[in-house]
Design an enzyme around this catalytic site. Structure first.
Site, PDB file in Angstrom:
ATOM      1  N   GLU A   1       0.679  26.427  -2.935  1.00 51.52           N
ATOM      2  CA  GLU A   1      -0.617  25.547  -3.111  1.00 51.52           C
ATOM      3  C   GLU A   1      -1.205  25.673  -4.294  1.00 51.52           C
ATOM      4  O   GLU A   1      -0.648  26.469  -5.220  1.00 51.52           O
ATOM      5  CB  GLU A   1      -1.686  26.292  -1.904  1.00 51.52           C
ATOM      6  CG  GLU A   1      -1.083  25.976  -0.532  1.00 51.52           C
ATOM      7  CD  GLU A   1      -2.300  26.386   0.430  1.00 51.52           C
ATOM      8  OE1 GLU A   1      -3.119  26.843   0.250  1.00 51.52           O
ATOM      9  OE2 GLU A   1      -1.838  25.740   1.585  1.00 51.52           O
TER      10      GLU A   1
ATOM     11  N   GLU B   1       9.440  22.260   2.774  1.00 54.50           N
ATOM     12  CA  GLU B   1      10.702  21.642   2.689  1.00 54.50           C
ATOM     13  C   GLU B   1      11.050  21.011   1.457  1.00 54.50           C
ATOM     14  O   GLU B   1      12.175  20.809   1.020  1.00 54.50           O
ATOM     15  CB  GLU B   1      10.285  20.476   3.825  1.00 54.50           C
ATOM     16  CG  GLU B   1       9.974  20.802   5.063  1.00 54.50           C
ATOM     17  CD  GLU B   1       8.422  20.849   5.462  1.00 54.50           C
ATOM     18  OE1 GLU B   1       7.744  21.322   4.414  1.00 54.50           O
ATOM     19  OE2 GLU B   1       7.912  20.790   6.493  1.00 54.50           O
TER      20      GLU B   1
HETATM   21  N1  THU Z   1       2.805  22.170   4.575  1.00 53.00           N
HETATM   22  C1  THU Z   1       4.239  22.403   4.552  1.00 53.00           C
HETATM   23  O1  THU Z   1       4.716  23.345   3.591  1.00 53.00           O
HETATM   24  N2  THU Z   1       4.888  21.477   5.014  1.00 53.00           N
HETATM   25  C2  THU Z   1       4.668  20.418   5.847  1.00 53.00           C
HETATM   26  O2  THU Z   1       5.663  19.764   6.062  1.00 53.00           O
HETATM   27  C3  THU Z   1       3.123  20.167   6.248  1.00 53.00           C
HETATM   28  C4  THU Z   1       2.264  21.155   5.476  1.00 53.00           C
HETATM   29  C5  THU Z   1       1.928  22.924   3.778  1.00 53.00           C
HETATM   30  C6  THU Z   1       1.091  22.354   2.727  1.00 53.00           C
HETATM   31  C7  THU Z   1      -0.073  23.376   2.534  1.00 53.00           C
HETATM   32  O3  THU Z   1       0.166  24.305   1.940  1.00 53.00           O
HETATM   33  C8  THU Z   1      -0.354  23.855   4.199  1.00 53.00           C
HETATM   34  O4  THU Z   1       0.915  23.477   4.687  1.00 53.00           O
HETATM   35  C9  THU Z   1      -1.395  23.340   4.948  1.00 53.00           C
HETATM   36  O5  THU Z   1      -1.342  22.056   4.975  1.00 53.00           O
END
Ligand code: THU
Length: 136
Positions: free
Chosen positions: A49, A60
């Site tokens: 993030e 992914e």
């Molecule tokens: N996130 C992922 O890593 N993969 C996904 O397919 C959906 C969301 C993460 C992004 C963010 O850091 C957190 O999950 C909450 O949305």
């Protein structure tokens, strides 16, 4: 346990291990992904993030970009496991479906935590009408 169940469990373990490296101080939602390629290799990623929230990068896509950056684009994805350390459902987001599709073998499957345990779906089912150009 069948050989298939063992390999799904192994891929899920790799995804869970990757999720432990997630940098998610804002959402606190820690995601891990493991990509199994057609040569049997596995590459993992976690979400990273940013304080400028929109710059966050999903587990992914981080796994896929890592794989291509390290080894080129010759291998195809046979299977994907996604998980999170929050005990919640987490199918891959729409953007990740499109990006994974670019490198997916025709029968590629995705394993992810659903409402009632691990779900397995063809990537094609998760992303019908993938965007593509004729010139690919
Ligand atoms: N996130 C992922 O890593 N993969 C996904 O397919 C959906 C969301 C993460 C992004 C963010 O850091 C957190 O999950 C909450 O949305």
């Amino acid at each position: 346990m069948s050989d298939t169940a063992k390999s799904v469990a192994g891929l899920m373990d790799a995804a869970r291990e990757a999720a432990a490296n997630a940098y998610a101080p804002y959402s606190k939602f820690r995601v891990g992904a493991a990509l199994l390629f057609d040569d049997g290799s596995i590459i993992t990623g976690c979400n990273v993030e940013n304080v400028s929230y929109g710059l966050t990068s999903c587990a992914e896509r981080n796994a896929l970009f890592r794989a291509v950056s390290e080894r080129g684009a010759n291998r195809k994805i046979a299977a994907v496991a996604v998980t999170n350390l929050n005990g919640k459902p987490s199918p891959p987001c729409g953007a990740c479906r499109q990006v994974l599709s670019e490198f997916a073998a025709p029968g590629a499957v995705v394993h992810f935590p659903g409402e009632k345990g691990i779900e397995t779906r063809l990537l094609k089912e998760l992303l019908p009408f993938q965007f593509h150009l004729d010139a690919k």
